[in-house]
Design a protein around this motif. Structure first.
Motif, PDB file in Angstrom:
ATOM      1  N   GLY A   1       7.928 -12.650  -2.401  1.00 49.00           N
ATOM      2  CA  GLY A   1       7.797 -11.851  -3.623  1.00 49.00           C
ATOM      3  C   GLY A   1       6.893 -10.650  -3.450  1.00 49.00           C
ATOM      4  N   SER A   2       6.447 -10.420  -2.223  1.00 48.99           N
ATOM      5  CA  SER A   2       5.524  -9.296  -1.995  1.00 48.99           C
ATOM      6  C   SER A   2       6.221  -7.951  -2.183  1.00 48.99           C
ATOM      7  N   GLU A   3       7.538  -7.954  -2.226  1.00 47.40           N
ATOM      8  CA  GLU A   3       8.292  -6.703  -2.434  1.00 47.40           C
ATOM      9  C   GLU A   3       7.966  -6.088  -3.796  1.00 47.40           C
TER      10      GLU A   3
ATOM     11  N   GLU B   1      -4.296 -11.240  -3.916  1.00 46.46           N
ATOM     12  CA  GLU B   1      -4.578 -11.674  -5.285  1.00 46.46           C
ATOM     13  C   GLU B   1      -3.497 -12.630  -5.793  1.00 46.46           C
ATOM     14  N   ALA B   2      -2.267 -12.393  -5.358  1.00 49.41           N
ATOM     15  CA  ALA B   2      -1.154 -13.246  -5.802  1.00 49.41           C
ATOM     16  C   ALA B   2      -1.015 -14.509  -4.953  1.00 49.41           C
ATOM     17  N   GLY B   3      -1.860 -14.636  -3.937  1.00 52.91           N
ATOM     18  CA  GLY B   3      -1.797 -15.821  -3.080  1.00 52.91           C
ATOM     19  C   GLY B   3      -0.676 -15.773  -2.048  1.00 52.91           C
ATOM     20  N   ILE B   4      -0.056 -14.640  -1.907  1.00 53.02           N
ATOM     21  CA  ILE B   4       1.014 -14.509  -0.895  1.00 53.02           C
ATOM     22  C   ILE B   4       0.397 -14.388   0.494  1.00 53.02           C
ATOM     23  N   LEU B   5      -0.673 -13.630   0.595  1.00 50.44           N
ATOM     24  CA  LEU B   5      -1.468 -13.623   1.821  1.00 50.44           C
ATOM     25  C   LEU B   5      -2.680 -14.507   1.559  1.00 50.44           C
TER      26      LEU B   5
ATOM     27  N   GLY C   1      -9.279 -15.581   8.419  1.00 55.76           N
ATOM     28  CA  GLY C   1     -10.343 -15.701   7.419  1.00 55.76           C
ATOM     29  C   GLY C   1     -10.608 -14.422   6.645  1.00 55.76           C
ATOM     30  N   VAL C   2      -9.859 -13.363   6.929  1.00 52.31           N
ATOM     31  CA  VAL C   2     -10.103 -12.082   6.248  1.00 52.31           C
ATOM     32  C   VAL C   2      -9.450 -12.100   4.871  1.00 52.31           C
ATOM     33  N   LYS C   3     -10.205 -11.623   3.887  1.00 57.43           N
ATOM     34  CA  LYS C   3      -9.626 -11.460   2.554  1.00 57.43           C
ATOM     35  C   LYS C   3      -9.886 -10.037   2.071  1.00 57.43           C
TER      36      LYS C   3
ATOM     37  N   ILE D   1      -2.715  -1.087   2.620  1.00 57.62           N
ATOM     38  CA  ILE D   1      -3.870  -1.955   2.344  1.00 57.62           C
ATOM     39  C   ILE D   1      -3.881  -2.348   0.858  1.00 57.62           C
ATOM     40  N   ALA D   2      -3.547  -1.400  -0.021  1.00 59.78           N
ATOM     41  CA  ALA D   2      -3.490  -1.716  -1.456  1.00 59.78           C
ATOM     42  C   ALA D   2      -2.419  -2.774  -1.730  1.00 59.78           C
ATOM     43  N   TRP D   3      -1.283  -2.639  -1.043  1.00 61.21           N
ATOM     44  CA  TRP D   3      -0.225  -3.656  -1.167  1.00 61.21           C
ATOM     45  C   TRP D   3      -0.784  -5.027  -0.746  1.00 61.21           C
ATOM     46  N   ALA D   4      -1.541  -5.028   0.359  1.00 54.58           N
ATOM     47  CA  ALA D   4      -2.083  -6.302   0.854  1.00 54.58           C
ATOM     48  C   ALA D   4      -3.068  -6.899  -0.149  1.00 54.58           C
ATOM     49  N   MET D   5      -3.870  -6.048  -0.802  1.00 54.86           N
ATOM     50  CA  MET D   5      -4.814  -6.571  -1.804  1.00 54.86           C
ATOM     51  C   MET D   5      -4.070  -7.267  -2.933  1.00 54.86           C
TER      52      MET D   5
END
Lengths: 625, 92
Positions: A417-419, A363-367, A374-376, A355-359
């Motif tokens: 770039g999410s890696e 923030e980086a606009g990757i997700l 609609g979930v952020k 979940i921290a990775w997803a946050m």
């Protein structure tokens, strides 16, 4: 044979049959029990070719030789299998009461293979076992399942149960023992779920003999017990739990914050530390069977939106995973997240880290919210996280399905770039101690046999000055951000970690003891006839075997590394600018361990530890070479 | 010269205070201050943390400059500086 029963229960879930396998005493002397025995049984009885969730894959539960002694911290037990999260050797350790109960049933280990046609549970009593229908429990959470089985069979039965996450194939599914103790890491619950095995219950009355009961009693009462009970480490976690010293560790820069991007967040310990917990939601403490340390909190939240009845509370790793990692200062919310994960049957460490990775990705606009219902997810947005947890367990919705993969697989899925936000080694998200604070942790995580792990070795304790082992050449004070002695420390404490995880001996009490005392404990309890050299050799044998299993399943030396985020310096705190020098430490470590520059063991190394059959498999080699 | 020491986390709880100011001789080292601290104020600490018989702290206890590096016992202290007593034991 002493302390062990010499018997392993093998269950074929496809055929619905059980059989007993007898082991020679020498097997225990060489592999100790627990994680070591599990790896040996997998090698001998398992299908190495099988994928983690194939019916042919094996899942093993194994106890240690100390399980019936009543010594503090010895009621732990191990689960081992090829991990669905990492694809390599997966091992998990659980406290509680099931290990001794399995031993009382006359078995040191259970080997599960195959897949039942319908959901079943395994009932083990003295020397016998049976598979029974579990369709009524399928879909229940771990607490409901445990309650159902205790009502059906009586409270003397100890229960292992999986939850919906494991049923649904979430690769970081956990297994719960009597609602309070968990095999959290590496997806052992998922393997159990893939076999349509919902639960195991056990109750027995046997008791294996000890090798030297009088000698053991004298050793325990006269030396080991006072040492453990006087240990400042045990006394501290007894008083305030495993999160006792979060304030100090946060100052040092050891507590991962905002998905490892910040070096400090001094507001957090005011609400999240073990001291804060004891002043707020903690109502008591619990321990594992026979253990006087009682480090596990019981909590209750009486008011507010996180109100919850009394339940087992979060430990340090979970507090960091759902607290500092997500920039959530609410201990009450962490307690709710912990309870949800426990009931749904998910590892809090992988779940919180993913979940921290997803946050970070949001923030980086990757997700982007528009791509995910609609979930952020935002830093500090814990309520969205709490709503998401049941959906992750159910793999329901696009975002939940993504996060249910674990961070490494999720990053491979979304790319972009999410890696760079990953914090794992070999697919297992790192525990909550920062290698930029203590560089040896970085090496220890990178070469741990199951992926990033701090309890496969004692490097973090050695680096903190919490332990010293002069008999093993480890009596120096280590400098935190330095490579000096870190390879030696990691090598030796990896062997000790293998010994503890195979003896199924909790590190809190076990690290209060000296090496000669450990040797004497093995000999008076199990008659292993160890001296320091042969005990340490057993640890090294186990480490090499478990690492080789990983290599047979595709790992390479290239995987002995840390996630990119951990290798990125923070700009603040006492660790500002620090990045562990992995190259130097790895080179020294490989040399000390008898590994080639590519990380594979030399034939001589494997021969030295009697792992010739593994050497044959490695040389055949195709997988992993 | 004067130095301030901060007692955080569990160490602060055991000490029953959050810090103290010490007058030490010029040229004093981190080791000197730890010895002074132990002898003067640590009778209240559990025996595993302060070994009163041998007059020494548990080997894990160290000093660090606030926001700066951990000090070796031989490092010389500076007048007026703030120091953190590090007691790094923690769970996992």
């Amino acid at each position: 044979m002493y302390a062990n029963t010499g018997r392993v229960l093998k269950v074929d879930l496809t055929a619905g049959t059980t059989e007993t396998i007898e082991l020679e005493e020498e097997t225990y002397r060489r592999y100790i029990g627990g994680g070591g025995l599990a790896a040996k049984l997998l090698l001998d009885l398992g299908d190495i070719e099988a994928g983690p969730l194939d019916p042919e894959a094996v899942l093993i539960f194994a106890t240690g030789p100390m399980a019936m002694t009543g010594m503090h911290g010895t009621s732990r037990f191990s689960a081992g299998a090829r991990s669905p999260l990492t694809g390599i050797w997966g091992q998990s350790s659980c406290g509680g009461n099931f290990g001794p109960e399995l031993k009382r049933c006359g078995f040191d280990a259970v080997v599960l293979q195959g897949r039942a046609a319908q959901p079943v549970y395994l009932m083990i009593t003295e020397w016998t076992a049976a598979l029974l229908p579990a369709w009524r429990m399928w879909g229940m959470d771990t607490f409901e399942t445990t309650g159902f089985l205790k009502k059906r069979h009586g409270r003397r039965y100890k229960v292992l149960a999986i939850g919906p996450a494991s049923e649904n194939g979430v690769p970081f599914g956990s297994i719960t023992n009597d609602c309070a103790h968990h095999f959290g890491r590496a997806g052992m619950g998922t393997v159990m779920g893939s076999k349509n095995l919902k639960a195991i219950v056990a109750s027995g009355g046997g008791r294996p003999e000890l090798a030297d009961p009088e000698g053991f009693r004298e050793l325990w009462d006269g030396t080991l017990r006072p040492r453990i009970e006087e240990s400042i480490f045990c006394r501290t976690v007894q008083a305030f739990g495993t999160a006792a010293n979060m304030e100090m560790k946060m100052m040092e820069g050891d507590v991962p914050t905002r998905n490892w991007s910040r070096g400090t967040w001094m507001e957090a310990p005011r609400t999240l530390s073990g001291i804060a917990m004891s002043d707020t939601i903690r109502t008591g403490t619990r321990g594992c069977r026979g253990c006087a340390v009682k480090c596990k909190p019981v909590v209750r939240v009486d008011e507010g939106r996180y109100r919850m009845p009394e339940t087992p509370g979060p430990e340090y790793e979970t507090i960091a995973a759902f607290g500092t990692m997500l920039m959530n200062p609410s201990l009450e919310a962490v307690a709710v997240a912990n309870d949800l994960c426990n009931r749904l049957g998910m590892d809090t460490m992988t779940c919180g880290s993913t979940i921290a990775w997803a946050m970070d990705c949001y923030e980086a606009g990757i997700l982007r919210p528009e791509d995910y219902e609609g979930v952020k997810l935002e830093w500090g947005g814990i309520d969205e996280v709490l709503e998401l947890l049941p959906r992750i367990a159910a793999r329901e919705g696009k975002l939940a399905r993504l996060l249910a993969m674990g961070s490494r697989a999720a990053a491979a899925e979304v790319g972009g770039g999410s890696e760079r936000f990953l914090t794992d080694s070999k697919g297992l998200e790192a525990p909550m101690h920062d290698p930029r604070c203590n560089w040896g942790d970085g090496l220890a995580y990178a070469v741990s046999v199951r992926g990033a792990c701090h309890v496969s070795n004692l490097m973090f304790l050695l680096e903190w000055g919490a332990v010293e082992y002069p008999e093993l050449g480890l009596d120096m004070i280590l400098k935190e951000q330095s490579t000096e002695h870190k390879a030696l420390g990691t090598a030796v404490t990896s062997d000790l970690g293998a010994i503890f995880n195979s003896a199924c001996w909790c590190e809190f009490p076990a690290t209060a003891l000296t090496i000669p005392q450990l040797v004497e404990a093995f000999n008076t309890v199990a008659g292993y006839g160890y001296d320091i050299e042969t005990m340490m050799e057993a640890g090294a044998r186990i480490w090499h075997l478990q690492r080789c299993l990983g290599f047979l399943w595709g790992a390479t030396g290239e995987d002995d590394r840390l996630g990119e985020r951990i290798m990125t310096p923070t700009g603040d705190g006492m660790i500002a600018g620090s990045v562990p020098d992995m190259g130097t430490m790895l080179r020294e470590f490989y040399e000390l361990r008898g590994l080639r520059p590519d990380g594979r063991p030399t034939a001589e190394t494997l021969e030295r530890f009697g792992l010739k059959s593994v050497a044959g498999l490695m040389l055949d080699g195709a997988r992993g070479s | 010269m004067t130095v301030t020491t901060l007692f955080t986390g569990v160490f602060g709880v055991y000490m029953g205070e959050r810090g103290a100011v010490f007058e030490v001789a010029d040229g004093s080292t981190a080791g000197d201050l730890l010895n002074h601290l132990g002898e003067e104020r640590c009778s209240r600490l559990p025996s595993g943390l302060w070994d009163a018989e041998n007059g020494r702290f548990h080997r894990s206890i160290r000093l660090a400059r606030c926001g700066g590096p951990v000090l070796a016992r031989s490092d010389t202290l500076r007048d007026g500086e703030e120091l953190l007593v590090i007691f790094p034991l923690a769970g996992g």
